[in-house]
Scaffold this motif. Structure first.
Motif, mmCIF file in Angstrom:
data_model
loop_
_atom_site.group_PDB
_atom_site.id
_atom_site.type_symbol
_atom_site.label_atom_id
_atom_site.label_comp_id
_atom_site.label_asym_id
_atom_site.label_seq_id
_atom_site.Cartn_x
_atom_site.Cartn_y
_atom_site.Cartn_z
ATOM 1 N N LYS A 1 2.548 3.095 1.568
ATOM 2 C CA LYS A 1 1.865 4.386 1.544
ATOM 3 C C LYS A 1 1.469 4.780 0.114
ATOM 4 O O LYS A 1 0.353 5.218 -0.149
ATOM 5 C CB LYS A 1 2.795 5.458 2.141
ATOM 6 N N LYS B 1 -1.397 2.737 -1.127
ATOM 7 C CA LYS B 1 -2.645 3.163 -0.482
ATOM 8 C C LYS B 1 -3.174 4.433 -1.112
ATOM 9 O O LYS B 1 -4.379 4.577 -1.331
ATOM 10 C CB LYS B 1 -2.374 3.447 1.003
ATOM 11 N N GLU B 2 -2.249 5.361 -1.372
ATOM 12 C CA GLU B 2 -2.692 6.628 -1.940
ATOM 13 C C GLU B 2 -3.327 6.437 -3.313
ATOM 14 O O GLU B 2 -4.330 7.062 -3.645
ATOM 15 C CB GLU B 2 -1.519 7.610 -2.028
ATOM 16 N N GLU C 1 -4.835 3.855 -4.255
ATOM 17 C CA GLU C 1 -6.125 3.202 -4.038
ATOM 18 C C GLU C 1 -7.192 4.220 -3.647
ATOM 19 O O GLU C 1 -8.372 4.059 -3.954
ATOM 20 C CB GLU C 1 -5.967 2.147 -2.939
ATOM 21 N N LYS C 2 -6.743 5.275 -2.964
ATOM 22 C CA LYS C 2 -7.680 6.313 -2.535
ATOM 23 C C LYS C 2 -8.262 7.067 -3.720
ATOM 24 O O LYS C 2 -9.399 7.522 -3.689
ATOM 25 C CB LYS C 2 -6.954 7.310 -1.609
ATOM 26 N N GLN C 3 -7.453 7.240 -4.756
ATOM 27 C CA GLN C 3 -7.944 7.979 -5.925
ATOM 28 C C GLN C 3 -9.073 7.217 -6.598
ATOM 29 O O GLN C 3 -10.099 7.791 -6.945
ATOM 30 C CB GLN C 3 -6.807 8.203 -6.922
ATOM 31 N N SER C 4 -8.860 5.957 -6.806
ATOM 32 C CA SER C 4 -9.927 5.092 -7.286
ATOM 33 C C SER C 4 -9.421 3.671 -7.149
ATOM 34 O O SER C 4 -8.225 3.430 -7.141
ATOM 35 C CB SER C 4 -10.286 5.393 -8.744
ATOM 36 N N THR C 5 -10.339 2.753 -7.036
ATOM 37 C CA THR C 5 -9.925 1.384 -6.755
ATOM 38 C C THR C 5 -9.146 0.804 -7.925
ATOM 39 O O THR C 5 -9.388 1.145 -9.085
ATOM 40 C CB THR C 5 -11.137 0.499 -6.457
#
Lengths: 488, 158
Positions: free
Chosen positions: B46, B49-50, B52-56
């Motif tokens: 989790k 993933k989080e 990654e959501k902010q930026s790759t």
């Protein structure tokens, strides 16, 4: 072009990888382009390779490659390119060339946003926006005060659960545990105003300000000047210390130790103390004046009385005006007038509930600590602890206080119109069993709180939309330090 | 502390069959659990993933550096996974990633030496030569040797 100097700052939310990759990329690209560069990194372990004001001053341009706040206000007046950290890694060469070719725009003291980079939220307070600086100082005080309000308020509320007179040793329902909780919570409340004043002053005048602010706040509190008095004390103490700093500038360096340990505290406390003592002097007169004013209105129309009581209770929440209303209420209560107190209670319960509803309905326009404080205010409001609304009001008194006054006035007016009677001076909804006209009273309070809450929330929403991108000034700490370094 | 304290040879997994971001994260978290780095691998997935959501975290040349800071990470660690096939990662060069250097950081600050090591690792990746060497490493052992030598030497050179 010989000897081009660039300074840069990099940062990313986690501060582990990209911050440093961007720094490395910029270093490499600078070497390739033959320019001189210094890169400051805002990583997980703090700020490394920090840029000094001189280095920034000498630089020909600034590169910001960050997805977080890197205190960009420092670069006001310089040519700046501001991009995301990703772009800093990928297009470092291009960024360097932008500066090298003189194509970067000059950063002004206003916010600018480019590709997710943090806008420069702090205009330089020494020359720029005065109100912004004032707000920042105020916020420093409010954020430090908030936990005292919550902690003290909740303990007092819990003590009421034992019965609203249970903390009074003279009363038959006295319970030692309740008495203790009430006393402890009361201490939390007593230190609330000094803390507010102290940290407003700290934001302005650093540690010497803190010292003078504490004492000034204590005088405001003891003198019955409430949180508005505390705000005055904080600003007065802060600027007095700043003024002292200017006066003491001529003192030789060798006496610096004497300055911080002797001159600042002695004169800071003395001048602030004298000023605040003079200022709180008329407080008891104001208080007495308001009381006789209010007593004169006790038999006037319910609407007029409701508006006056509501406005008074929400005006300073614990200051001389609010106390006048409350004391009049208790005095009339002892004469058997249970009608007057009902409106006072309603008006005192509404402000915290207004903030509670506002944070509930307009969640995303409040920061996390405000949302938590808002939820707690359901408890504080329900138990007649008006102080819960103070942190919200203190952040922007000129706008928030009138909103609270309006909500309280609605609650009080409706209470009077419906002829509710409340025979207890405190306790909020805990005294419902002895209230005559329970439903009417609840409806009046709810109406006032909801209307006030929606207006307050709408105001916050409008404010948020106006300055989209601005965050609460919690990470403004470093700026404050910069400003006040000369004082230490 | 040196890189070798953070990167154990067992934590380099070559030729994983993971084909999606989710699977790569599960591979990383599973390994972390096995090595006692965490007790709650799901939380690790989790967290990754989080971030990654902010930026790759996708970089270039098929390299990505997913990372997370979590209280479920018991000690700082690096886990390296290479996949047989490329995984879509929104990388800066728009190419799929197949070489993952995962950085797991505990919430508690116990000194910042591990952060310094991770930052020098990140800096090292900016050197194209180093990336080529990484991708060329024939097996876990060679990769481990290359990285520890490179990062620890660079650190001492500073």
């Amino acid at each position: 072009m010989p000897d081009i100097k660039i300074v840069a700052a990099t940062g990313c939310p986690t501060g582990i990888a990209h911050t440093f990759m961007a720094a490395e990329a910029l270093n490499k690209a600078a070497a390739e382009e033959g320019v001189d560069i210094k890169v400051e990194t805002h990583g997980q372990s703090g700020v490394d390779n920090e840029l000094s004001p001189e280095e920034i001053d000498k630089a020909d341009g600034v590169i910001i490659a960050a997805d977080k706040n890197v205190n960009a206000y420092r670069f006001d007046g310089k040519p700046v390119v501001s991009v995301s950290v990703g772009k800093g890694i990928k297009d470092a060469g291009e960024l360097i060339r932008t500066i090298k070719n003189g194509e970067a725009g000059i950063q002004k003291g206003t916010s600018r946003t480019e590709e997710g980079a943090e806008p420069t939220e702090y205009s330089d307070s020494s020359k720029g926006s005065m109100t912004h600086a004032l707000y920042k100082h105020l916020m420093n005080g409010v954020s430090h005060m908030l936990p005292f309000v919550v902690g003290g308020g909740v303990l007092i509320a819990v003590s009421f659960l034992f019965g609203i007179y249970s903390a009074d040793p003279e009363h038959e329902s006295y319970n030692p545990v309740a008495g203790m909780l009430n006393t402890i919570g009361g201490y939390g409340f007593q230190i609330m105003v000094p803390i507010l004043a102290a940290f407003i002053a700290e934001s302005i005048g650093k540690r010497p300000g803190l010292v003078a602010g504490f004492v000034g706040g204590l005088i405001a509190n003891e003198g019955g000047a409430g949180f508005l008095g505390g705000i005055v004390a904080g600003f007065a103490a802060g600027y007095i210390v700043v003024g002292l700093g200017m006066l003491l500038e001529k003192i030789p360096q060798s006496l610096n130790g004497l300055k911080s340990i002797f001159l600042y505290p002695v004169f800071g406390i003395f001048i602030t103390g004298v000023l605040m003592t003079l200022l709180v002097e008329p407080m008891s007169a104001i208080n007495a004046g308001m009381e006789s004013f209010l007593t004169g209105f006790q038999n006037s129309s319910p609407i007029l009385l409701g508006i006056i009581v509501g406005a008074m209770c929400a005006f300073d929440m614990g200051g001389p005006v609010n106390k006048a209303a409350y004391v009049t209420g208790t005095a009339l209560l002892s004469e058997g007038n249970m009608y007057f107190m009902a409106g006072v209670s309603a008006a005192c319960i509404a402000p915290p509930l207004i903030t509670a509803f506002a944070t509930l309905f307009f969640r995303k326009y409040f920061d996390k600590s405000e949302r938590n404080a808002g939820s707690v205010n359901f408890i504080l409001g329900s138990t007649h602890i008006t102080e819960g609304a103070i942190p919200f009001a203190a952040k922007n008194p000129i706008i928030v206080i009138p909103i609270l006054m309006l909500g309280s006035s609605i609650a009080a007016t409706l209470t009077y119109l419906m002829g509710v009677e409340v025979p207890a001076p405190h306790g909020g909804f805990l005294v419902l069993p002895v209230v005559s006209g329970v439903l009417q009273w609840l409806a009046a309070i709810l109406a006032g709180s909801l209307i006030g809450g929606v207006i307050f929330g709408a105001y916050r929403r409008a404010k948020f939309l106006k300055q989209t991108g601005l965050k609460s000034s919690r990470d403004g700490k470093e700026e404050e330090n910069l400003e006040t370094q000369q004082l230490a | 502390m040196r890189l070798s304290n953070l990167l154990k040879p067992e934590n380099i997994i070559f030729h994983s069959l993971a084909a999606t971001q989710e699977e790569v994260f599960r591979e990383i978290a599973g390994q972390a659990e096995q090595e006692g780095i965490t007790k709650k691998p799901k939380k690790i997935v989790k967290g990754l993933k989080e971030r990654e959501k902010q930026s790759t975290t996708g970089f270039q040349d098929a390299i990505a550096i997913p990372h997370t800071k979590s209280k479920e990470v018991k000690q700082p660690a690096i886990i390296i996974v290479t996949t047989k096939q490329g995984v879509e990662w929104n990388s800066m060069d728009s190419r799929p990633a197949s070489f993952f250097i995962a950085l797991l950081i505990p919430e508690k600050e116990e000194g910042d030496t591990h952060l310094k090591i991770l930052s020098s690792l990140s800096r090292m990746l900016m050197e194209e030569e180093n990336r080529t060497q990484l991708l060329k490493a024939p097996d876990e052992k060679a990769l481990h040797a290359f990285l520890t030598e490179k990062v620890d030497l660079q650190k001492e050179g500073l």
